[in-house]
Design an enzyme around this catalytic site. Sequence first.
Site, PDB file in Angstrom:
ATOM      1  N   MET A  95      31.277 128.243  27.226  1.00  0.00           N
ATOM      2  CA  MET A  95      30.442 127.112  27.604  1.00  0.00           C
ATOM      3  C   MET A  95      28.942 127.332  27.406  1.00  0.00           C
ATOM      4  O   MET A  95      28.137 126.541  27.873  1.00  0.00           O
ATOM      5  CB  MET A  95      30.742 126.688  29.046  1.00  0.00           C
ATOM      6  N   HIS A 114      37.378 122.281  20.439  1.00  0.00           N
ATOM      7  CA  HIS A 114      36.748 121.274  21.299  1.00  0.00           C
ATOM      8  C   HIS A 114      37.784 120.224  21.677  1.00  0.00           C
ATOM      9  O   HIS A 114      38.545 119.762  20.826  1.00  0.00           O
ATOM     10  CB  HIS A 114      35.568 120.635  20.555  1.00  0.00           C
ATOM     11  N   GLU A 179      46.013 122.238  22.054  1.00  0.00           N
ATOM     12  CA  GLU A 179      45.006 123.225  21.629  1.00  0.00           C
ATOM     13  C   GLU A 179      45.666 124.574  21.336  1.00  0.00           C
ATOM     14  O   GLU A 179      45.321 125.254  20.368  1.00  0.00           O
ATOM     15  CB  GLU A 179      43.948 123.417  22.729  1.00  0.00           C
TER      16      GLU A 179
HETATM   17  C1  GAR Z   1      39.561 123.878  26.493  1.00  0.00           C
HETATM   18  O1  GAR Z   1      40.024 122.582  26.702  1.00  0.00           O
HETATM   19  C2  GAR Z   1      38.504 123.895  25.400  1.00  0.00           C
HETATM   20  O2  GAR Z   1      38.761 122.993  24.359  1.00  0.00           O
HETATM   21  C3  GAR Z   1      37.288 123.493  26.167  1.00  0.00           C
HETATM   22  O3  GAR Z   1      37.389 124.170  27.394  1.00  0.00           O
HETATM   23  C4  GAR Z   1      38.764 124.378  27.700  1.00  0.00           C
HETATM   24  C5  GAR Z   1      38.971 125.852  27.956  1.00  0.00           C
HETATM   25  O4  GAR Z   1      40.268 126.119  28.420  1.00  0.00           O
HETATM   26  N1  GAR Z   1      36.100 123.807  25.454  1.00  0.00           N
HETATM   27  C6  GAR Z   1      34.978 123.108  25.524  1.00  0.00           C
HETATM   28  O5  GAR Z   1      34.857 122.114  26.210  1.00  0.00           O
HETATM   29  C7  GAR Z   1      33.856 123.645  24.678  1.00  0.00           C
HETATM   30  N2  GAR Z   1      32.774 122.735  24.648  1.00  0.00           N
HETATM   31  P1  GAR Z   1      40.826 127.600  28.417  1.00  0.00           P
HETATM   32  O6  GAR Z   1      39.773 128.479  29.073  1.00  0.00           O
HETATM   33  O7  GAR Z   1      42.075 127.518  29.269  1.00  0.00           O
HETATM   34  O8  GAR Z   1      41.102 128.013  27.006  1.00  0.00           O
END
Ligand code: GAR
Length: 193
Positions: A95, A114, A179
Amino acid sequence: MVQLTGPKKIKCAVFISGTGSNLKSLIQFSKKNNSPISIELIISDNSKAKGLKFGKIFKISKKVFNFKNKIIAEKKIISDLENKNIKLICLAGFMKILSKNFIKNFKGKILNIHPSLLPKYKGLNTHKRVLLNNEKYSGCTVHFVNYRLDSGKIILQKKVKIRKSETAKSLAKKILIQEHRLYPKAIKEVFNL
Ligand code: GAR
């Protein structure tokens, strides 16, 4: 484009800030014979990131950097990445916004996932904004990282349908499942596999 040389796997670092479910799916993918990557390092800006536990579980080095001073943090990270001969960086729920200088050092070698159908809904709170706009579809995107936020060349996307009763939470959950499939697929695509 990252080039695969010989039978050796490309050394990869994954950057996380939170749960690390994408990290887990990338680690599982990296262990497959047909995977072009091996994950050598987990980097986080958050010492409380739940995903750091996967370092211990899978015996992968992990490091936490304080991004209050981004210049210093990035300098240290670059040196660690170089020491470990890292050739690919996968941002997975990371982030912080990396500086131009950092990106320049790893040009064309940083990927990000994303949770939206880019170029729509760059930035934060994607699911909330998608629902407020009464979108019928959302999804996720894996893209190269360039100097502009969530704007680099798109590698792969996966679309999901939004139900009438959808909440930001249910949508996030539904997209996250996609994802976990999309990121490994996109990495294969990058290596022309
Ligand atoms: C995921 O949904 C990813 O796409 C998002 O944060 C989440 C992390 O989940 N990323 C963003 O928003 C980047 N701007 P995770 O820690 O369980 O992989």
